[in-house]
Design a protein around this motif. Structure first.
Motif, PDB file in Angstrom:
ATOM      1  N   MET A  27       9.616   5.213  -6.137  1.00  0.00           N
ATOM      2  CA  MET A  27      10.279   5.126  -4.769  1.00  0.00           C
ATOM      3  C   MET A  27       9.446   4.137  -4.019  1.00  0.00           C
ATOM      4  SD  MET A  27      12.454   6.312  -2.481  1.00  0.00           S
ATOM      5  CE  MET A  27      13.138   7.618  -3.344  1.00  0.00           C
ATOM      6  N   ARG A  28       9.821   3.146  -3.239  1.00  0.00           N
ATOM      7  CA  ARG A  28       9.161   2.303  -2.462  1.00  0.00           C
ATOM      8  C   ARG A  28       9.336   2.707  -1.086  1.00  0.00           C
ATOM      9  NH1 ARG A  28       8.087  -2.480  -4.450  1.00  0.00           N
ATOM     10  NH2 ARG A  28       7.767  -3.507  -2.491  1.00  0.00           N
ATOM     11  N   PHE A  29       8.037   2.253  -0.371  1.00  0.00           N
ATOM     12  CA  PHE A  29       8.177   2.796   0.850  1.00  0.00           C
ATOM     13  C   PHE A  29       9.292   2.189   1.806  1.00  0.00           C
ATOM     14  CE2 PHE A  29       6.173   1.808   5.294  1.00  0.00           C
ATOM     15  CZ  PHE A  29       5.745   3.260   5.518  1.00  0.00           C
ATOM     16  N   LEU A  30       9.693   3.074   2.329  1.00  0.00           N
ATOM     17  CA  LEU A  30      11.072   3.026   3.388  1.00  0.00           C
ATOM     18  C   LEU A  30      12.388   2.894   2.517  1.00  0.00           C
ATOM     19  CD1 LEU A  30       9.791   0.550   6.247  1.00  0.00           C
ATOM     20  CD2 LEU A  30      10.246   2.896   6.403  1.00  0.00           C
ATOM     21  N   GLU A  31      12.281   3.044   1.322  1.00  0.00           N
ATOM     22  CA  GLU A  31      13.472   2.753   0.677  1.00  0.00           C
ATOM     23  C   GLU A  31      14.777   3.551   0.870  1.00  0.00           C
ATOM     24  OE1 GLU A  31      14.769   3.200  -4.366  1.00  0.00           O
ATOM     25  OE2 GLU A  31      12.812   3.028  -3.640  1.00  0.00           O
ATOM     26  N   ILE A  32      14.553   4.750   1.345  1.00  0.00           N
ATOM     27  CA  ILE A  32      15.516   5.669   1.668  1.00  0.00           C
ATOM     28  C   ILE A  32      16.193   5.329   2.903  1.00  0.00           C
ATOM     29  CG2 ILE A  32      16.002   8.239   2.268  1.00  0.00           C
ATOM     30  CD1 ILE A  32      14.140   9.054   0.367  1.00  0.00           C
ATOM     31  N   GLU A  33      15.417   4.939   3.857  1.00  0.00           N
ATOM     32  CA  GLU A  33      15.779   4.408   5.192  1.00  0.00           C
ATOM     33  C   GLU A  33      16.539   3.204   5.188  1.00  0.00           C
ATOM     34  OE1 GLU A  33      12.677   7.317   5.543  1.00  0.00           O
ATOM     35  OE2 GLU A  33      12.747   5.671   4.721  1.00  0.00           O
ATOM     36  N   ARG A  34      16.156   2.375   4.420  1.00  0.00           N
ATOM     37  CA  ARG A  34      16.681   0.900   4.446  1.00  0.00           C
ATOM     38  C   ARG A  34      18.173   1.192   3.469  1.00  0.00           C
ATOM     39  NH1 ARG A  34      11.449  -2.468   2.742  1.00  0.00           N
ATOM     40  NH2 ARG A  34      10.780  -2.522   4.767  1.00  0.00           N
TER      41      ARG A  34
ATOM     42  N   ALA B  76      -3.839   6.736   0.761  1.00  0.00           N
ATOM     43  CA  ALA B  76      -2.950   7.828   0.757  1.00  0.00           C
ATOM     44  C   ALA B  76      -2.930   8.336   2.054  1.00  0.00           C
ATOM     45  CB  ALA B  76      -3.095   8.979  -0.123  1.00  0.00           C
ATOM     46  N   ALA B  77      -4.063   8.622   2.895  1.00  0.00           N
ATOM     47  CA  ALA B  77      -4.125   9.299   4.258  1.00  0.00           C
ATOM     48  C   ALA B  77      -3.211   8.394   5.144  1.00  0.00           C
ATOM     49  CB  ALA B  77      -5.500   9.281   4.489  1.00  0.00           C
ATOM     50  N   LEU B  78      -3.300   7.122   5.172  1.00  0.00           N
ATOM     51  CA  LEU B  78      -2.381   6.301   5.938  1.00  0.00           C
ATOM     52  C   LEU B  78      -1.007   6.574   5.838  1.00  0.00           C
ATOM     53  CD1 LEU B  78      -2.325   3.761   7.907  1.00  0.00           C
ATOM     54  CD2 LEU B  78      -1.793   2.202   5.768  1.00  0.00           C
ATOM     55  N   VAL B  79      -0.616   6.531   4.363  1.00  0.00           N
ATOM     56  CA  VAL B  79       0.948   6.688   4.341  1.00  0.00           C
ATOM     57  C   VAL B  79       1.515   8.160   4.631  1.00  0.00           C
ATOM     58  CG1 VAL B  79       2.746   6.843   2.502  1.00  0.00           C
ATOM     59  CG2 VAL B  79       1.030   5.277   2.458  1.00  0.00           C
ATOM     60  N   ALA B  80       0.344   9.040   4.275  1.00  0.00           N
ATOM     61  CA  ALA B  80       0.844  10.613   4.641  1.00  0.00           C
ATOM     62  C   ALA B  80       0.866  10.722   6.143  1.00  0.00           C
ATOM     63  CB  ALA B  80      -0.221  11.526   4.142  1.00  0.00           C
ATOM     64  N   ARG B  81       0.122  10.030   7.055  1.00  0.00           N
ATOM     65  CA  ARG B  81       0.305  10.293   8.545  1.00  0.00           C
ATOM     66  C   ARG B  81       1.499   9.624   8.948  1.00  0.00           C
ATOM     67  NH1 ARG B  81      -5.288  10.047   8.709  1.00  0.00           N
ATOM     68  NH2 ARG B  81      -5.374   7.773   8.758  1.00  0.00           N
ATOM     69  N   VAL B  82       1.950   8.498   8.538  1.00  0.00           N
ATOM     70  CA  VAL B  82       3.412   8.011   9.021  1.00  0.00           C
ATOM     71  C   VAL B  82       4.496   8.900   8.530  1.00  0.00           C
ATOM     72  CG1 VAL B  82       3.635   6.297   7.263  1.00  0.00           C
ATOM     73  CG2 VAL B  82       4.496   5.901   9.598  1.00  0.00           C
TER      74      VAL B  82
ATOM     75  N   LEU C  70       0.687  -2.077   2.993  1.00  0.00           N
ATOM     76  CA  LEU C  70       0.857  -1.815   1.724  1.00  0.00           C
ATOM     77  C   LEU C  70       1.011  -3.267   0.964  1.00  0.00           C
ATOM     78  CD1 LEU C  70       3.063   1.464   1.890  1.00  0.00           C
ATOM     79  CD2 LEU C  70       0.604   1.394   1.322  1.00  0.00           C
ATOM     80  N   ALA C  71       1.741  -3.955   1.577  1.00  0.00           N
ATOM     81  CA  ALA C  71       2.064  -5.224   1.001  1.00  0.00           C
ATOM     82  C   ALA C  71       0.952  -6.162   0.516  1.00  0.00           C
ATOM     83  CB  ALA C  71       3.001  -6.083   1.551  1.00  0.00           C
ATOM     84  N   ARG C  72      -0.068  -5.937   1.186  1.00  0.00           N
ATOM     85  CA  ARG C  72      -1.584  -6.683   0.857  1.00  0.00           C
ATOM     86  C   ARG C  72      -2.644  -5.697  -0.030  1.00  0.00           C
ATOM     87  NH1 ARG C  72      -3.516 -10.187   5.583  1.00  0.00           N
ATOM     88  NH2 ARG C  72      -1.600 -10.803   6.568  1.00  0.00           N
ATOM     89  N   GLY C  73      -2.043  -4.468  -0.601  1.00  0.00           N
ATOM     90  CA  GLY C  73      -2.677  -3.550  -1.239  1.00  0.00           C
ATOM     91  C   GLY C  73      -4.035  -2.879  -0.846  1.00  0.00           C
ATOM     92  N   ARG C  74      -3.694  -2.949   0.539  1.00  0.00           N
ATOM     93  CA  ARG C  74      -4.947  -2.280   1.210  1.00  0.00           C
ATOM     94  C   ARG C  74      -4.969  -0.825   1.484  1.00  0.00           C
ATOM     95  NH1 ARG C  74      -7.335  -7.199   5.246  1.00  0.00           N
ATOM     96  NH2 ARG C  74      -7.511  -8.872   3.529  1.00  0.00           N
TER      97      ARG C  74
END
Length: 369
Positions: free
Chosen positions: A1-8, A267-273, A260-264
């Motif tokens: 599952m990619r980030f924002l895949e469901i929304e897009r 998990a905490a960053l993604v978890a918050r949003v 995420l696209a820069r590989g930086r």
């Protein structure tokens, strides 16, 4: 599952081709005052997202709408912010139509909105400093054959692209609902928005000066409907909080996506949003179940403030992880960070609702003035 895949994917299912077309355009072009995003939204059927299928619309649920709005916010912030007022206005009209039943002027209005893909601007009192957010900002005086309406709304999103203005109007000591075509004599648009941030939302002033309206254009509630006025307002406020959360979660998601696209990322960053998105979707599911009463309004305010906290922390970390070169080499990072802070400016503010929430959790009804 990619980030924002469901929304897009949800956006593609309801508004085919829109997200991809928007993603092709530079952010600066999309956010310009005369950018192409609103026209693209209309052309791809975005105006009918929440219109029920029986009226010729897409029939999206609240959950679907939350995902579509997040997807749009992630690529075109001004579009998401401006059109959330269209969705709010349309949702309010649909709530009124459900209560009054068939056989009213609203039948024709809703059919026309769906058939002609009309954009609705909101002239409700939201945004008036020092005034209750539900208090009408316009006043109607009876004259022969109808009314003369005076007042203004600033800021009013979609001020230049709207086809129809919806507004609450004080009339004979009560409140009516105004439905006014954009080209009506006496309705004028004046510059108001002085910031380059979210300038594409067309949030200028709409002013009504001795505007003559017919009895059909100003809907006055029947005694039964007037008794349920607060119920209608509550439904509208719950919807509004949900759409606000979805739009700004989308804007912040754009920053996270770049990290995420820069590989930086971590998990905490993604978890918050994603926690902000989950809270928003939980509120949307509650709306889909028909739970839009006083308890739902309290929950909506709690969600709104929790989402704001999560997004604020996410923005700070995302900007740091993207680094100084990303910040100085393009205006996009600074722009998205600035746009995200506008989540705090939509009513009711945290300060205004804090005491009322405390009263609610002490056992009293939640009242939003």
């Amino acid at each position: 599952m990619r980030f924002l895949e469901i929304e897009r994917a949800t956006c593609e299912a309801f508004l085919p081709g829109l997200w991809a077309r928007l993603a092709e355009l530079p952010l600066t072009e999309k956010e310009a005052p005369d950018g192409p995003t609103i026209d693209l939204f209309r052309a791809h059927g975005g105006t009918n997202l929440l219109v029920p299928e029986e009226w010729g619309g897409a029939g999206a649920s609240a959950l679907d709408a939350a995902r579509v709005v997040r997807a749009l916010g992630s690529t075109a912030p001004s579009l998401a912010v401006s059109t959330m007022m269209h969705h709010f206005s349309l949702g309010s009209l649909l709530a009124v139509a459900e209560l009054v039943g068939p056989g009213t002027p609203l039948d024709g209005v809703l059919a026309t909105i769906a058939a002609d893909r009309l954009l609705l601007a909101s002239g409700f009192a939201e945004g008036h400093v020092g005034q209750g957010i539900l208090a009408p900002g316009m006043r109607a005086e009876p004259v022969d054959g109808g009314y003369l309406v005076n007042g203004s709304k600033k800021p009013c999103s979609l001020s230049r692209s709207m086809n129809l203005l919806t507004a609450s109007v004080e009339v004979d000591g009560g409140m009516g609902l105004l439905l006014l075509p954009a080209g009506t004599p006496g309705l004028t648009v004046h510059p108001f928005w002085g910031s380059p941030v979210l300038a594409g939302a067309e949030s200028d002033e709409i002013r009504l000066t001795d505007v003559f309206v017919t009895h059909e254009q100003l809907l006055r509630p029947t005694p039964g409907l007037a008794a349920r006025a607060y119920e209608l307002q509550t439904v509208g406020l719950v919807w509004f909080q949900m759409i606000v959360c979805a739009a700004y979660t989308g804007i912040v998601s754009s920053l996270v996506d770049r990290v995420l696209a820069r590989g930086r990322g971590d998990a905490a960053l993604v978890a918050r949003v994603e926690s902000a998105a989950a809270l928003t979707e939980g509120l949307a599911r509650r709306i889909d179940l028909g739970d839009t009463g006083n308890d739902a309004l309290a929950a909506a305010l709690v969600v709104r403030h929790a989402v704001r906290e999560a997004l604020t922390r996410t923005v700070d970390e995302a900007v740091e992880l993207l680094g100084g070169m990303a910040f100085v080499s393009s205006p996009d990072v600074a722009y998205l960070a600035a746009a995200s802070h506008a989540v705090a400016f939509h009513p009711p503010s945290r300060a205004a609702s804090a005491e009322r929430l405390l009263d609610y959790y002490a056992g009293h009804e939640l009242v939003i003035a």
